[in-house]
Design a protein around this motif. Structure first.
Motif, PDB file in Angstrom:
ATOM      1  N   CYS A 285     -10.626  -6.943  -9.173  1.00  0.00           N
ATOM      2  CA  CYS A 285      -9.530  -6.005  -9.146  1.00  0.00           C
ATOM      3  C   CYS A 285      -8.349  -6.507  -9.711  1.00  0.00           C
ATOM      4  CB  CYS A 285      -9.516  -6.003  -7.514  1.00  0.00           C
ATOM      5  SG  CYS A 285      -9.096  -7.673  -6.799  1.00  0.00           S
TER       6      CYS A 285
ATOM      7  N   ASP B  43     -12.862  -0.059  -3.123  1.00  0.00           N
ATOM      8  CA  ASP B  43     -13.415  -1.031  -2.407  1.00  0.00           C
ATOM      9  C   ASP B  43     -14.699  -0.451  -1.872  1.00  0.00           C
ATOM     10  OD1 ASP B  43     -14.331  -3.424  -1.300  1.00  0.00           O
ATOM     11  OD2 ASP B  43     -12.491  -3.666   0.038  1.00  0.00           O
TER      12      ASP B  43
ATOM     13  N   ILE C 285      -2.179   1.083  -4.002  1.00  0.00           N
ATOM     14  CA  ILE C 285      -1.107   0.001  -4.403  1.00  0.00           C
ATOM     15  C   ILE C 285       0.029   0.439  -5.207  1.00  0.00           C
ATOM     16  CG2 ILE C 285      -0.600  -2.166  -4.893  1.00  0.00           C
ATOM     17  CD1 ILE C 285      -2.238  -2.309  -2.341  1.00  0.00           C
TER      18      ILE C 285
ATOM     19  N   ILE D 159      -3.756  -6.350  -6.197  1.00  0.00           N
ATOM     20  CA  ILE D 159      -4.844  -6.161  -4.943  1.00  0.00           C
ATOM     21  C   ILE D 159      -5.059  -7.557  -4.192  1.00  0.00           C
ATOM     22  CG2 ILE D 159      -7.121  -5.670  -4.128  1.00  0.00           C
ATOM     23  CD1 ILE D 159      -5.520  -3.009  -4.697  1.00  0.00           C
TER      24      ILE D 159
ATOM     25  N   GLN E 172      -2.090  -8.468  -2.239  1.00  0.00           N
ATOM     26  CA  GLN E 172      -1.916  -7.932  -0.864  1.00  0.00           C
ATOM     27  C   GLN E 172      -2.955  -8.188   0.111  1.00  0.00           C
ATOM     28  OE1 GLN E 172       0.429  -5.690  -0.228  1.00  0.00           O
ATOM     29  NE2 GLN E 172      -0.263  -4.852   1.649  1.00  0.00           N
ATOM     30  N   ARG E 173      -4.224  -8.386  -0.467  1.00  0.00           N
ATOM     31  CA  ARG E 173      -5.200  -9.110   0.499  1.00  0.00           C
ATOM     32  C   ARG E 173      -4.774 -10.426   1.120  1.00  0.00           C
ATOM     33  NH1 ARG E 173      -8.020  -4.980   2.184  1.00  0.00           N
ATOM     34  NH2 ARG E 173      -8.605  -3.520   0.296  1.00  0.00           N
TER      35      ARG E 173
ATOM     36  N   VAL F 250      -8.411   2.352  -2.181  1.00  0.00           N
ATOM     37  CA  VAL F 250      -7.427   1.499  -2.109  1.00  0.00           C
ATOM     38  C   VAL F 250      -6.118   1.881  -2.940  1.00  0.00           C
ATOM     39  CG1 VAL F 250      -6.207  -0.801  -1.719  1.00  0.00           C
ATOM     40  CG2 VAL F 250      -8.714  -0.233  -1.016  1.00  0.00           C
TER      41      VAL F 250
ATOM     42  N   TYR G 126     -10.987   0.779 -10.974  1.00  0.00           N
ATOM     43  CA  TYR G 126      -9.612   1.005 -10.604  1.00  0.00           C
ATOM     44  C   TYR G 126      -8.987   1.660 -11.893  1.00  0.00           C
ATOM     45  CZ  TYR G 126      -7.709  -2.747 -13.511  1.00  0.00           C
ATOM     46  OH  TYR G 126      -7.289  -3.647 -14.451  1.00  0.00           O
TER      47      TYR G 126
ATOM     48  N   TRP H  31      -8.005   1.558  -6.630  1.00  0.00           N
ATOM     49  CA  TRP H  31      -8.844   0.622  -6.549  1.00  0.00           C
ATOM     50  C   TRP H  31     -10.046   1.006  -5.685  1.00  0.00           C
ATOM     51  CZ3 TRP H  31     -10.150  -3.641  -3.093  1.00  0.00           C
ATOM     52  CH2 TRP H  31     -11.165  -4.511  -3.677  1.00  0.00           C
TER      53      TRP H  31
ATOM     54  N   THR I  20       0.786  -1.231  -0.072  1.00  0.00           N
ATOM     55  CA  THR I  20       0.110   0.029   0.117  1.00  0.00           C
ATOM     56  C   THR I  20       1.031   1.306  -0.073  1.00  0.00           C
ATOM     57  OG1 THR I  20      -0.221  -0.035   2.347  1.00  0.00           O
ATOM     58  CG2 THR I  20      -1.877  -1.084   0.994  1.00  0.00           C
TER      59      THR I  20
END
Length: 282
Positions: free
Chosen positions: A271, A238, A244, A275, A278-279, A242, A223, A236, A200
């Protein structure tokens, strides 16, 4: 309190770093990366929507495995740290350890060579310390049964851990250009080893693309991205925005994440793959 036998484990190089300090310890490479972004850039960051510098054939682990192809913990470990990286760390740690002996005027032949098994053990110990936190690093080897941690102490002695903690290295310092050289670069160690990263980023960071700061209204799953010098910055939407940054994932390649609607049902939201990564890794 530790017993006398526990105290005897210490040596002149004993570290007093606590577990909390270990969590907050950042490498020279990470500090250099932040400094590089905060100071005058060595080149201009010209942001554009070209993603040609990113690979498009990356096969992301989809969390599915057949009964005959079960994923073991070590398989997941090697998804992030390959055998080649382990070999690199081993070689460079031995080089750095010998360099430190020379700097201190000691006999370099006294350096005890590190092998790949020790690097595996050291990294595994760090992972355990990450979720099993104790007040002091030395407590993992304590004679107090309330503190003693077999998963650590039975794998690596405290002195061996301290030695690796002080000497682990990724690049040969003797080959790094001097600060007075035109080729000097604070990201030398990262770029020499072709290290990639995804994480992030805040919109107030220096060189953040101004086009992505615009307050345009995006629907959930929408995004935008821009790229420059092999780095992509992705915005992006949500429930909230977000941001990144990545020099690894192609920003044009999409994945999906599961989200819950107001009625309690779940649905898949598109996405960028960065992303998803990262999640998954947090």
């Amino acid at each position: 309190m530790d017993s006398d036998s526990d105290e005897a484990l210490s040596d002149e190089n004993e570290s007093t770093i606590s577990s909390e300090e270990l969590d907050n310890t950042s490498s020279e490479d990470n500090e250099s990366l932040i400094e590089e972004l905060d100071q005058t850039s060595m080149y201009d960051w010209e942001w554009e929507d070209d993603n040609s510098s990113f690979a498009t054939d990356f096969n992301y682990f989809d969390r599915h495995a057949s009964e005959n192809d079960l994923i073991q913990p070590i398989d997941s470990f090697f998804k992030f740290i390959s055998p080649d990286v382990i070999e690199l760390i081993t070689d460079q740690t031995n080089i750095y350890g010998k360099q430190r002996y020379v700097e201190k005027g000691e006999d370099v032949t006294n350096w005890k060579e590190v092998d790949e098994n020790q690097i595996h053990a050291f990294l595994g110990t760090l992972l355990i310390m990450g979720f099993h936190k104790l007040p002091r690093m030395r407590d993992y080897w304590s004679q107090d049964r309330n503190l003693f941690t077999p998963a650590v102490a039975n794998i690596m002695t405290r002195n061996d851990f301290q030695r690796l903690f002080s000497n682990m290295h990724l690049a040969d310092n003797s080959k790094m250009p001097s600060k007075n050289s035109a080729n000097y670069n604070k990201l030398y160690k990262l770029r020499r080893n072709k290290i990639s990263a995804t994480g992030t980023i805040r919109s107030d960071r220096k060189y953040f693309p101004t086009e992505l700061k615009k307050g345009e209204k995006l629907e959930r799953g929408d995004y935008r991205y821009l790229t420059s010098n092999g780095v992509s910055v992705i915005k992006w939407m949500d429930k909230k925005e977000v941001l990144i940054a990545s020099n690894y994932f192609d920003p044009a390649v999409e994945g999906e994440v599961s989200r819950r609607d107001k009625d309690g049902s779940r649905k898949q939201i598109s996405c960028p793959l960065a992303i998803v990564h990262q999640r998954e890794t947090g």
